[in-house]
Enzyme design. Structure first.
Site, short mmCIF file in Angstrom:
data_model
loop_
_atom_site.label_atom_id
_atom_site.label_comp_id
_atom_site.label_asym_id
_atom_site.label_seq_id
_atom_site.Cartn_x
_atom_site.Cartn_y
_atom_site.Cartn_z
CB SER A 1 28.07 31.11 -19.20
OG SER A 1 27.80 31.78 -20.40
CB CYS B 1 34.26 30.14 -16.61
SG CYS B 1 33.48 28.58 -17.02
NE ARG C 1 23.65 32.30 -21.92
CZ ARG C 1 24.37 31.31 -22.41
NH1 ARG C 1 24.04 30.72 -23.54
NH2 ARG C 1 25.45 30.87 -21.79
CE LYS D 1 26.63 36.56 -22.58
NZ LYS D 1 26.38 36.33 -21.22
CE1 TYR E 1 17.52 33.66 -14.58
CE2 TYR E 1 19.09 33.47 -16.38
CZ TYR E 1 18.82 33.60 -15.03
OH TYR E 1 19.85 33.68 -14.13
N GLY E 2 17.13 36.37 -18.19
CA GLY E 2 18.46 36.87 -18.57
C GLY E 2 18.71 36.94 -20.06
CG HIS F 1 31.20 35.70 -23.57
ND1 HIS F 1 31.13 34.38 -23.21
CD2 HIS F 1 30.46 36.38 -22.67
CE1 HIS F 1 30.38 34.26 -22.12
NE2 HIS F 1 29.98 35.46 -21.77
CE1 TYR G 1 35.52 33.62 -6.55
CE2 TYR G 1 36.78 32.00 -5.31
CZ TYR G 1 35.64 32.37 -5.99
OH TYR G 1 34.63 31.47 -6.13
N GLY G 2 40.88 37.11 -5.65
CA GLY G 2 41.85 38.20 -5.51
C GLY G 2 43.30 37.78 -5.75
CE LYS H 1 31.91 36.31 -19.23
NZ LYS H 1 31.62 34.90 -18.93
CG ASP I 1 28.71 38.90 -19.96
OD1 ASP I 1 29.31 37.84 -19.70
OD2 ASP I 1 27.64 38.94 -20.59
CB SER J 1 20.24 32.69 -7.90
OG SER J 1 21.34 32.31 -7.10
NE ARG J 2 23.59 34.47 -14.16
CZ ARG J 2 24.71 34.47 -14.88
NH1 ARG J 2 25.35 35.60 -15.10
NH2 ARG J 2 25.19 33.36 -15.40
P1 GTP Z 1 28.56 34.72 -16.53
O1 GTP Z 1 27.99 35.94 -15.87
O2 GTP Z 1 27.62 33.58 -16.59
O3 GTP Z 1 29.15 35.01 -17.86
O4 GTP Z 1 29.73 34.18 -15.53
P2 GTP Z 1 31.15 34.81 -15.20
O5 GTP Z 1 32.14 34.33 -16.20
O6 GTP Z 1 31.04 36.25 -14.97
O7 GTP Z 1 31.53 34.05 -13.82
P3 GTP Z 1 31.55 34.60 -12.32
O8 GTP Z 1 32.68 35.55 -12.09
O9 GTP Z 1 30.21 35.05 -11.94
O10 GTP Z 1 31.89 33.27 -11.56
C1 GTP Z 1 31.08 32.10 -11.69
C2 GTP Z 1 31.34 31.16 -10.54
O11 GTP Z 1 32.72 30.82 -10.48
C3 GTP Z 1 30.99 31.78 -9.20
O12 GTP Z 1 30.39 30.81 -8.40
C4 GTP Z 1 32.32 32.18 -8.64
O13 GTP Z 1 32.34 32.17 -7.23
C5 GTP Z 1 33.28 31.14 -9.23
N1 GTP Z 1 34.64 31.70 -9.45
C6 GTP Z 1 34.96 32.88 -10.03
N2 GTP Z 1 36.29 33.11 -10.02
C7 GTP Z 1 36.85 32.03 -9.43
C8 GTP Z 1 38.20 31.66 -9.13
O14 GTP Z 1 39.17 32.36 -9.38
N3 GTP Z 1 38.38 30.43 -8.53
C9 GTP Z 1 37.32 29.62 -8.23
N4 GTP Z 1 37.58 28.43 -7.65
N5 GTP Z 1 36.03 29.94 -8.48
C10 GTP Z 1 35.80 31.12 -9.08
C1 SPV Z 2 25.75 33.94 -19.47
O1 SPV Z 2 25.10 32.90 -19.40
O2 SPV Z 2 26.79 34.01 -20.12
C2 SPV Z 2 25.29 35.13 -18.74
C3 SPV Z 2 23.95 35.14 -18.27
O3 SPV Z 2 26.02 36.11 -18.59
S1 SPV Z 2 22.85 35.46 -19.53
O4 SPV Z 2 22.58 36.89 -19.56
O5 SPV Z 2 21.64 34.73 -19.20
O6 SPV Z 2 23.40 35.07 -20.80
MN MN Z 3 29.31 37.44 -15.26
#
Ligand code: GTP
Ligand code: SPV
Ligand code: MN
Length: 586
Positions: free
Chosen positions: A246, A248, A67, A204, A195-196, A224, A488-489, A250, A273, A363-364
């Site tokens: 973004s 972080c 974006r 968005k 893009y996205g 969001h 993560y988990g 989700k 999202d 990349s997605r």
């Molecule tokens: P958007 O789709 O852009 O809105 O991102 P998102 O908020 O869905 O983030 P996503 O879950 O895809 O994670 C983004 C990055 O953070 C990835 O590289 C993940 O591997 C990493 N990540 C996610 N959760 C954690 C966590 O609990 N700890 C750490 N260290 N990294 C994390």
């Molecule tokens: C974000 O950037 O928050 C995304 C990817 O989820 S996009 O759809 O490009 O906004």
């Molecule tokens: Mn996401």
């Protein structure tokens, strides 16, 4: 007599002059035709038909991989209504500037008309949008990300109640790229990016920027946020929604495989999202997921961090800007520890590790939501799911503890309005710069952020059973620069504490910033984190928070008189609490 939709489509065609117009029906055949078209255009390849059936890799223009906030505009008549955190352009000027770029932009190309529903087809909370685009990639993506085609046209009928979005790739030159929103007219114009979030206008642009404006007018919320259900022993499910900026975490939180599954704690996915929330007849805030698919960050995703995603993306998925192995399988950094040899990078060149990562950092994968084994049986509930907790969070290497709870709704709005996070590759520009990102909505709020804070405070007065509000930080780092928390988990341990707080059970300590768990209140069995690390993760350093408090003061000044008094009060009270911490503990 033509319908309002037909009239609008005709007006777009007069401006953009496509060679052909195709109305999309959302069928599988149509999606296959889009991929064939993309393969002919040369930027898309079919992946291994045995291991990744019906999967494609799309390579976007190298200057068009995320974006672009600098060229994203809110075009309200009054500049003040866009507010200090948005780029603003006068509607007349935006129309003039962009019309010149759209003029003939679809010459020799096909114009696709893409009707879609945001939200479950049967939900009264759902809304209809129609995107006109000259990108087959957008059509194929919208088919996964929304309820697209006939289902939407049937629901729309001859009504004018849809949000129109005009999109063209233009010449993809970043200097001629604009993503313009006209919230007063509920209209979106986007040109110059494929893009996205720049190009899938249901995401968005509509579901957040336009919808946030509609939500304020109509008394609901467009946020969001991911939506998840936490199942506890005995089978009860408690729903939570979380806003992180973004990239972080989700998608990963929403789709996690719980580390406490053996103890009966399991996470169900409703959305990853965006959440639309409305007060239900039961007095709870109910959330629906407007989307139907996940557009997730690939790097860092693997069998350990997110097995649900890894199995979901083995079919019917689109990969964008990942690398490709010699077996025609997608690959990205963090998928496995040793990269395969003989690979094409995200631009389709033979990969050479000296030239940097094989996959683009943003990349997605694009995957239908139903393909995740974590998908909740209630994910398409027309009435949404009742939300018991809001979770806010960001990437903060320092300062913010693993988790804390706000004292009440108003304090929670302050916590959310003042959250900050380090920037990521999801947006074009510098990575790792800490910025304020209120409610993770900084790039997505379609109006003046001060009025948005006011809307949150107003909603609080209208929700008989408001969610509890928490703040988390999975990204705190130690002096060695490594993450202190495994994430993560394992994050389910934090969700479990929240659940116990909701039920009035878990132990906690009051601090100036809010309520923090005692180290023993978190279930840490089987976790490889020392007590010293836990204490560090949960620590609140008053001296550092005093600096943070000053910075928030400067941020609030940007909003002038429009900032709600309640937030000014909360700010003053936080300052007083920080100053009154006994000197010895500072
Ligand atoms: P958007 O789709 O852009 O809105 O991102 P998102 O908020 O869905 O983030 P996503 O879950 O895809 O994670 C983004 C990055 O953070 C990835 O590289 C993940 O591997 C990493 N990540 C996610 N959760 C954690 C966590 O609990 N700890 C750490 N260290 N990294 C994390
Ligand atoms: C974000 O950037 O928050 C995304 C990817 O989820 S996009 O759809 O490009 O906004
Ligand atoms: Mn996401």
């Amino acid at each position: 007599m033509s319908t309002p939709l037909e009239q609008w489509v005709e007006s777009v065609a007069r401006l953009t002059r496509p060679a052909k117009i195709t109305w999309c029906d959302g069928s599988e055949d149509e999606a296959a035709r889009m991929q064939e078209q993309l393969i002919r255009e040369g930027q898309t390849v079919r992946l291994n038909d045995k291991t990744y059936p019906n999967c494609y890799l799309h390579r976007s223009d190298p200057t068009d991989v995320a974006r672009t906030e600098k060229v994203t505009f809110i075009c309200t008549r009054e500049r003040e209504n866009a507010g200090p955190t948005n780029n603003w352009m006068a509607p007349a000027e935006a129309r003039q500037t962009l019309s010149r770029l759209f003029d003939g932009s679809m010459k020799d190309r096909t114009m696709y008309v893409v009707p879609y529903i945001l939200g479950p087809a049967a939900s009264p909370q759902s809304r209809i949008g129609v995107e006109v685009t000259d990108s087959a990639y957008v059509v194929a993506s919208m088919k996964i990300m929304s309820r697209m085609g006939k289902v939407a046209l049937d629901r729309l009928g001859s009504s004018s109640d849809f949000v129109p979005g005009m999109h063209s790739l233009g010449d993809l030159n970043p200097d001629r790229r604009y993503i313009a929103h006209f919230p007063e007219e509920k209209l979106i114009w986007s040109i110059g990016s494929g893009y996205g979030g720049n190009a899938l206008l249901g995401k968005k642009c509509f579901a957040l920027r336009i919808a946030s404006w509609m939500a304020r007018e109509q008394g609901w919320m467009a946020e969001h946020m991911l939506i998840l259900g936490l199942e506890s022993p005995g089978g009860k499910v408690t729903y939570m929604a979380a806003a992180f900026p973004s990239a972080c975490g989700k998608t990963n939180l929403a789709m996690m495989v719980s580390a406490l599954e053996n103890e009966g704690y399991r996470v169900w996915t409703i959305g990853d999202d965006i959440a639309w929330l409305q007060v239900g007849a039961d007095g709870y805030l109910h959330a629906i997921n407007p989307e139907a698919g996940f557009f997730g960050v690939a790097p860092g995703t693997n069998e350990k961090t997110n097995p649900n995603v890894m199995s979901a993306i083995r079919r019917n998925s689109i990969f964008t800007n990942t690398a490709m192995t010699s077996r025609q399988e997608p690959w990205w950094e963090g998928m496995d520890s040793i990269p395969p040899t003989d690979m094409l990078d995200w631009q389709g060149r033979q990969w050479d590790s000296s030239k940097g990562p094989a996959a683009q950092a943003n990349s997605r994968y694009t995957v239908p939501a139903v393909q995740s084994s974590s998908i909740s049986p209630r994910w398409e509930d027309p009435g949404g799911v009742p939300i018991s907790a809001f979770i806010f969070g960001g990437r903060r290497a320092r300062l913010a503890p693993l988790v804390y709870e706000a004292n009440n709704w108003q304090h929670g709005v302050y916590v959310a309005a003042t959250m900050a996070s380090e920037t990521t590759a999801a947006i074009t520009g510098a990575v790792g710069v800490t910025r304020r990102d209120p409610m993770a909505m900084l790039p997505f709020c379609g109006y003046n952020m001060a009025d948005y804070f006011g809307h949150w405070l107003e909603m609080g007065r209208n929700i008989p059973h408001p969610p509890k509000i928490f703040h988390v930080n999975w990204f705190r780092k130690g002096d060695d620069g490594k993450f202190l928390w495994p994430g993560y988990g394992e994050n389910v341990r934090v969700l479990k504490w929240m659940l116990e707080r909701i039920e009035g059970k878990a132990a906690a300590t009051e601090t100036p910033i809010g309520v923090v768990p005692t180290p023993d209140a978190l279930t840490l069995d089987g976790l490889d984190v020392t007590r010293k690390t836990m204490l560090e993760l949960l620590s609140v350093d008053p001296a550092a928070w005093i600096k943070e408090h000053e910075d928030v003061g400067r941020f609030f000044q940007e909003f002038g008189d429009r900032l709600p008094d309640e937030l000014r009060d909360e700010h003053r009270r936080l300052g007083e609490r920080l100053q009154s911490v006994p000197a010895g503990s500072k």
